[in-house]
Design an enzyme around this catalytic site. Structure first.
Site, short mmCIF file in Angstrom:
data_model
loop_
_atom_site.label_atom_id
_atom_site.label_comp_id
_atom_site.label_asym_id
_atom_site.label_seq_id
_atom_site.Cartn_x
_atom_site.Cartn_y
_atom_site.Cartn_z
N HIS A 1 3.46 -4.71 -2.78
CA HIS A 1 2.18 -3.73 -3.12
C HIS A 1 0.91 -5.09 -2.80
O HIS A 1 0.02 -4.83 -3.42
CB HIS A 1 2.16 -3.64 -3.93
CG HIS A 1 1.35 -2.45 -3.87
ND1 HIS A 1 1.78 -0.47 -4.39
CD2 HIS A 1 0.21 -1.78 -3.19
CE1 HIS A 1 0.32 0.23 -4.30
NE2 HIS A 1 -1.07 -0.54 -3.31
N ARG B 1 2.29 4.91 -0.48
CA ARG B 1 3.01 5.22 -1.71
C ARG B 1 4.64 5.36 -2.22
O ARG B 1 5.13 6.64 -1.75
CB ARG B 1 1.93 6.35 -2.46
CG ARG B 1 0.75 5.80 -2.83
CD ARG B 1 0.65 4.54 -3.80
NE ARG B 1 -0.53 5.11 -4.27
CZ ARG B 1 -1.70 3.91 -3.71
NH1 ARG B 1 -1.52 3.14 -2.96
NH2 ARG B 1 -2.72 3.94 -4.18
#
Ligand code: OXD
Length: 331
Positions: free
Chosen positions: A294, A246
């Protein structure tokens, strides 16, 4: 299996199919990234007759018992007052914690072998790319230069994994199996075969020798900006950094500064504070930063649907879902 047993199993299966909607209620699917058709097919292959609805075609919100969601917007859950569980369509549950629209129901995450294999492959690729000097060869090729760098044996290359949860420990053991000298650090003590583990205050001892640092920490209030200037400074000069978990676990301005000063020699980044990464972000212009959008790991519906179907059955029978997350801890 006897013919009789096979017959009664088939009968049980078709009974489930006939009254799936009554037994389980409706499942609502929401994701901007995952394909609802593949998910619907994969779930119905496990629970024939399942009432599977795709947002925004919700029908009567009171029918919804199970929500399968990825990053629902604030307020998303407000109309659904009869839900019994929420299944996060991924590993990190950070978008489901600290919300005021969610009733107090179990939240679980996915943890299928397909997702683990993808994450392991992303990190292995990123680490091997540095270990085998591929960025230098990419640059040399642009200069039309035959640039020999003697390869180092993998067992001499020290790789550190920060965060040894489900995915982090799979990544650490995958790196160890590939032949690297792997160390791992976590807030709580962990044991992983083939990996030297550190905990709590041993963090700087862990960092002091790490040549390639991999972040696998979830994003929680405790881990926000955990990887900051002090962490970069504790690494040997020109260490490489890989972030596959993250963005907000990293202090981004500190990383930009460390990349500019050469304290960090290169970074492979899949996740960011703001996604998509804004056009004017300094990372875009940095030759020593590899950016991926991502996708280090995604859920594989065919592999995960069995667990989701099992959670639907369990929760409908008053039990616990598989892979329940702890929303107070944030993972
Ligand atoms: C996840 C992700 O958490 O893809 O699964 O980021």
């Amino acid at each position: 299996m006897t013919a009789q047993a096979a017959k009664s199993m088939t009968a049980a299966g078709s009974a489930e199919a006939n009254d799936a909607a009554k037994r389980y209620g409706a499942v609502l699917f929401f994701s901007d990234f995952d394909d609802p058709v593949t998910w619907g097919d994969a779930l119905r292959a496990n629970i024939p007759g399942l009432d599977f609805r795709v947002y925004p075609d919700v029908g009567d919100p009171a029918d919804i018992r199970h929500v399968l969601a990825w990053k629902p917007a604030p307020g998303f859950f407000e109309p659904f007052r009869n839900i019994a569980q929420v299944i996060n369509l991924g590993a990190g549950i950070d978008s489901l914690v600290g919300r005021d629209d969610l009733p107090d129901v179990p939240i679980s995450r996915l943890s299928d072998p397909g997702m683990i294999a993808l994450m392991r492959s992303y990190v292995l690729f990123s680490v091997i790319r540095y270990a085998r000097n591929i960025p230098e060869f990419e640059q040399a090729k642009r200069r039309r230069e035959w640039h020999y760098i003697h390869p180092r044996p993998l067992h001499q290359i020290k790789v550190g994994v920060l965060g040894l949860g489900h995915l982090g420990s799979a990544v650490a053991s995958g790196l160890a199996a590939a032949g690297f000298d792997v160390r791992g650090w976590d807030i709580a003590a962990k044991t992983i075969e083939g990996v030297r583990t550190y905990t709590g205050p041993e963090r700087d001892a862990f960092l002091s020798e790490v040549e390639i640092l991999v972040n696998m920490m979830p994003h929680t209030p405790q881990t926000e900006k955990l990887i900051d200037k002090a962490v970069f400074d504790a690494l040997p000069r020109a260490a490489k950094f890989v972030n596959a978990s993250r963005g907000p676990v990293v202090d981004e301005p500190a990383l930009v500064e460390a990349l500019r000063s050469g304290q960090i020699g290169g970074a492979t980044l899949d996740v960011f504070w703001v996604e998509p990464l804004p056009q004017d972000h300094p990372f875009w212009d940095m030759e020593n930063v590899l950016i991926t959008p991502h996708l280090a790991s995604i859920t594989v519906p065919e592999a995960a649907a069995r667990d989701v179907a099992e959670s639907i059955r369990r929760v409908s029978a008053g039990g616990e879902p598989l892979h329940r997350a702890d929303t107070r801890r944030g993972y």
